[in-house]
Design a protein around this motif. Structure first.
Motif, short mmCIF file in Angstrom:
data_model
loop_
_atom_site.label_atom_id
_atom_site.label_comp_id
_atom_site.label_asym_id
_atom_site.label_seq_id
_atom_site.Cartn_x
_atom_site.Cartn_y
_atom_site.Cartn_z
N CYS A 163 -6.28 86.28 29.10
CA CYS A 163 -4.95 86.90 29.08
C CYS A 163 -4.38 87.09 27.68
N LYS A 185 -0.68 89.06 27.90
CA LYS A 185 0.12 89.07 29.13
C LYS A 185 -0.58 88.27 30.22
N TRP A 186 0.17 87.39 30.86
CA TRP A 186 -0.33 86.64 32.00
C TRP A 186 -0.49 87.58 33.19
N ILE A 243 2.93 83.84 24.81
CA ILE A 243 1.56 84.35 24.76
C ILE A 243 1.52 85.68 24.01
N TYR A 273 2.92 78.54 26.54
CA TYR A 273 2.52 79.65 27.40
C TYR A 273 3.60 80.72 27.50
N GLU A 319 -5.60 84.09 39.38
CA GLU A 319 -4.65 84.34 40.46
C GLU A 319 -5.36 83.99 41.76
N ALA A 341 -6.24 81.92 26.11
CA ALA A 341 -5.51 81.58 27.33
C ALA A 341 -6.09 82.34 28.52
N ASP A 396 3.81 86.01 37.03
CA ASP A 396 5.02 85.48 36.40
C ASP A 396 5.61 84.29 37.15
N SER A 431 -1.39 80.48 41.19
CA SER A 431 -1.86 80.71 39.83
C SER A 431 -2.25 79.39 39.18
N ASP A 474 -6.20 76.82 28.77
CA ASP A 474 -6.55 77.38 27.46
C ASP A 474 -7.64 76.52 26.84
N LYS A 509 -3.48 78.21 35.24
CA LYS A 509 -3.64 78.64 33.85
C LYS A 509 -4.28 77.51 33.04
N GLU A 512 -6.13 82.75 33.04
CA GLU A 512 -5.42 82.56 34.30
C GLU A 512 -6.31 83.01 35.45
#
Length: 173
Positions: free
Chosen positions: A150, A83-84, A80, A77, A166, A162, A87, A126, A130, A128, A164
């Motif tokens: 993402c 962009k996630w 990537i 991850y 939030e 991938a 962070d 968060s 995949d 995440k 995510e």
């Protein structure tokens, strides 16, 4: 319907492996190369359990599904292509597999919901995950639960989508 999400125990291993093996065969029958490279295998699942990362969804007294959930532990991850959304700390959900008797009943979505609640209890905002490009069931689950695409990550030489989500901070949670 009585539903419980709990940590997997060594005594659950036989049933968990039955579920994982079914998922591996199902992906192959669907023409996918996901999970066709000897992964996951019993040693991976045993390791999940020993590291308290393996979880089962028990429905009406029987194990209906399995997933691994870990905090901040997915080196792929970090690289990537995209962009996630965030962070900070995150939980990652891997190896979701649903038994043949419980497929199509929204079980994967329940697992993602349990992971989200687990994250919030730990003060993490968060989650995440995949999946393969051809895993229509997981793609639907991510969409229904509000996960955002993402970018791509690479695991064991294969590119994967991938996602995510939030999580909102809820005062008092």
């Amino acid at each position: 319907m009585n539903c419980e999400f709990r940590q997997a125990r060594p005594a659950d291993m036989e049933m968990i492996w039955t579920i994982i093996d079914y998922a591996i065969r199902k992906r192959k029958a669907e023409g996918s190369d996901q999970w066709q490279d000897g992964y996951p295998n019993p040693q991976v699942i045993e390791n999940d359990i020993m590291q308290n990362a393996g979880f089962v969804l028990v429905q009406d007294g029987s194990i209906a599904a399995y997933a691994a959930i870990v905090k901040n532990q997915e080196p792929a991850y970090e690289k990537i292509q995209g962009k996630w959304l965030t962070d900070g700390d995150f939980l990652v959900v891997h190896r979701i597999a649903v038994s043949s008797e419980h497929g199509g009943g929204g079980i994967a979505g329940k697992i993602m919901g349990f992971a989200e609640a687990m994250a919030l209890r730990q003060g993490i905002y968060s989650v995440k995950a995949d999946t393969n490009y051809d895993n229509a069931a997981m793609l639907r689950t991510f969409d229904k639960r509000g996960y955002k695409y993402c970018g791509e990550i690479q695991i064991r030489g294969q590119f994967r989508m991938a996602f995510e989500k939030e999580l909102a901070y809820i005062h008092g949670s």
